[in-house]
Design a protein around this motif. Sequence first.
Motif, PDB file in Angstrom:
ATOM      1  N   LYS A 121      42.443  54.104  46.898  1.00  0.00           N
ATOM      2  CA  LYS A 121      41.335  54.926  46.405  1.00  0.00           C
ATOM      3  C   LYS A 121      40.367  55.169  47.554  1.00  0.00           C
ATOM      4  CE  LYS A 121      41.458  52.848  41.739  1.00  0.00           C
ATOM      5  NZ  LYS A 121      42.334  51.709  42.021  1.00  0.00           N
ATOM      6  N   THR A 122      39.657  56.295  47.478  1.00  0.00           N
ATOM      7  CA  THR A 122      38.681  56.591  48.526  1.00  0.00           C
ATOM      8  C   THR A 122      37.397  55.806  48.328  1.00  0.00           C
ATOM      9  OG1 THR A 122      37.909  58.480  47.197  1.00  0.00           O
ATOM     10  CG2 THR A 122      39.596  58.916  48.867  1.00  0.00           C
ATOM     11  N   ASN A 123      37.078  55.483  47.085  1.00  0.00           N
ATOM     12  CA  ASN A 123      35.859  54.720  46.796  1.00  0.00           C
ATOM     13  C   ASN A 123      36.236  53.338  46.235  1.00  0.00           C
ATOM     14  OD1 ASN A 123      36.937  55.774  44.495  1.00  0.00           O
ATOM     15  ND2 ASN A 123      34.950  56.209  43.519  1.00  0.00           N
ATOM     16  N   GLY A 124      36.873  52.541  47.045  1.00  0.00           N
ATOM     17  CA  GLY A 124      37.324  51.223  46.602  1.00  0.00           C
ATOM     18  C   GLY A 124      36.195  50.199  46.549  1.00  0.00           C
ATOM     19  N   HIS A 125      36.518  49.059  45.971  1.00  0.00           N
ATOM     20  CA  HIS A 125      35.531  47.977  45.794  1.00  0.00           C
ATOM     21  C   HIS A 125      36.206  46.643  46.134  1.00  0.00           C
ATOM     22  CE1 HIS A 125      32.051  46.276  43.130  1.00  0.00           C
ATOM     23  NE2 HIS A 125      31.984  45.911  44.395  1.00  0.00           N
ATOM     24  N   ILE A 126      35.548  45.855  46.970  1.00  0.00           N
ATOM     25  CA  ILE A 126      36.079  44.544  47.387  1.00  0.00           C
ATOM     26  C   ILE A 126      35.005  43.499  47.120  1.00  0.00           C
ATOM     27  CG2 ILE A 126      36.963  43.163  49.318  1.00  0.00           C
ATOM     28  CD1 ILE A 126      37.833  45.802  50.632  1.00  0.00           C
ATOM     29  N   TRP A 127      35.412  42.333  46.570  1.00  0.00           N
ATOM     30  CA  TRP A 127      34.487  41.229  46.305  1.00  0.00           C
ATOM     31  C   TRP A 127      34.915  39.994  47.097  1.00  0.00           C
ATOM     32  CZ3 TRP A 127      36.902  44.175  42.649  1.00  0.00           C
ATOM     33  CH2 TRP A 127      36.109  44.994  41.842  1.00  0.00           C
ATOM     34  N   VAL A 128      33.947  39.307  47.674  1.00  0.00           N
ATOM     35  CA  VAL A 128      34.199  38.015  48.328  1.00  0.00           C
ATOM     36  C   VAL A 128      33.387  36.971  47.557  1.00  0.00           C
ATOM     37  CG1 VAL A 128      34.106  36.663  50.446  1.00  0.00           C
ATOM     38  CG2 VAL A 128      34.498  39.143  50.557  1.00  0.00           C
TER      39      VAL A 128
END
Length: 502
Positions: free
Chosen positions: A402-409
């Motif tokens: 996706k162009t607007n991805g989301h990552i969590w740490v």
Amino acid sequence: MKLSTKIFAGYVVISVIFSAGIYNNFRLSDDVLANSRYVAQSQLVIRTSSALHRNIIDMESGMRGYLLTGNEVFLEPYHQAQHNIPALFEDLARMTKDSPVQRESLKQVQVIQDRWHRTFAEKLIAEKKANTSNPMAGLQHLPSASEVMNLKGKQMMDDIRQLFRSFNAIEYKIRDARRTILDNSINRARIISTTLTVISILLGLSWAYYISRFISRRIMTMVNLANRIARGNYRNQIEDKTHDELSYLALSLNKMAATIHRTISELEGKNKELDQFAYVVSHDLKAPLRGIENASRWIEEDMGKDLPDNIQEYLMMMRLRVHRMENLINGILALSKIGRGKETQEVVDVQQLLVETIDMVAPPPEMKIDIGPGMPVLFTARVPLQQVFSNLLSNAIKYHDKTNGHIWVSCLEEEQYYRFSVTDDGPGIDPQYHDRIFVIFQTLQERDAIESTGVGLAIVKKIVQRHGGTIAVKSAEGAGATFTFTWPNTNTGKSENNTITA
């Protein structure tokens, strides 16, 4: 002397001392039993002596009663005593065979009693019986009345009584002497038993202390050697000249240390050779790759606009393959160097480290990365931890669909570890490939679709395992992926519990 021989010798010495105490008590018990038997025998002697004396007195009383009354009923105890006296003399003679003085007194009693019986009592009784005309007459009518009047019979009886008193006094004196001997034996046995017990206890405690100190000191020497070996100092040796069982263990430890030192030295030499080999190979491999890339650019420059489009596309593909090969070489070198160099331990604020790492991987503006609360402050090697986060974040960005991805740490504190997680909402990974992705050179997409060497996750796994942690992935196709790894809990505090978005 062997250690087992020393322990056994101490046990033997203490056992001998205890045995001496037991033997002393056994001898005392023999003395007590002998004295008890003598006391019982002495009491029997006294009783028999009293019985003999009583029978003699019965004879005298029976005789007097008959002489005074003429009634022969008084002669029954006289005759009964006369019958009993010989057996009593025999019993006393047997019981006093070891006492000459008592035997002599007994013989005198027997002589006097026999004379009294034959020459005095029997004579008077016979005269009394012969006086049938006047049986109630007094003693003065008897021919031997003068003997009674001058107390001849009484004198003999007094002598017998005196002899019996002497006889019994000797018996009591012997009994008191035996009791004194027994008391002395008991006191002596108590002193000896107490002394031997104290000596055995002190000797046992001293020997146990000596053996325990002797063993513990040598064991601690071996433990110190093992600790030095664990710290990487393999040149130390234990000097042990005792030549016992622990000496064999010390010798084995010395051999082990020498073997480890030799092996480590050989391994270090091999590693240096491998490092040199890797450097030479990488240099020799990169040189022709650069030559290929330069040749492709020279072709473009020489032919200029006359270069057909398909040839230009082939040259571009060639340069991409060259770059991929160079990246593969760099990845292999990076993987081989993990753990080779000395890692510097320092205080690491994981939250600040993540901010720097995100800035370093330079995610696209539309890619959102959130850092969860509770990030710790660790005393650890900074570079390996940063490399783990960098590779995981780079992979999440690279393979996102996706162009607007989301990552969590995020981070979860456990007893001995911190459990870090990097989660994305990307395409996900089919569970059948979860093990494959950590193998070097393995990728799930065509290399032409996404430029990848397949080394990144292999490097992550090696770094994490080297620091005592584990790594795993939880994902399903189309449902994103969560990479979770553990890192030793050597925290010095916690970062500010704020969520940071990049």
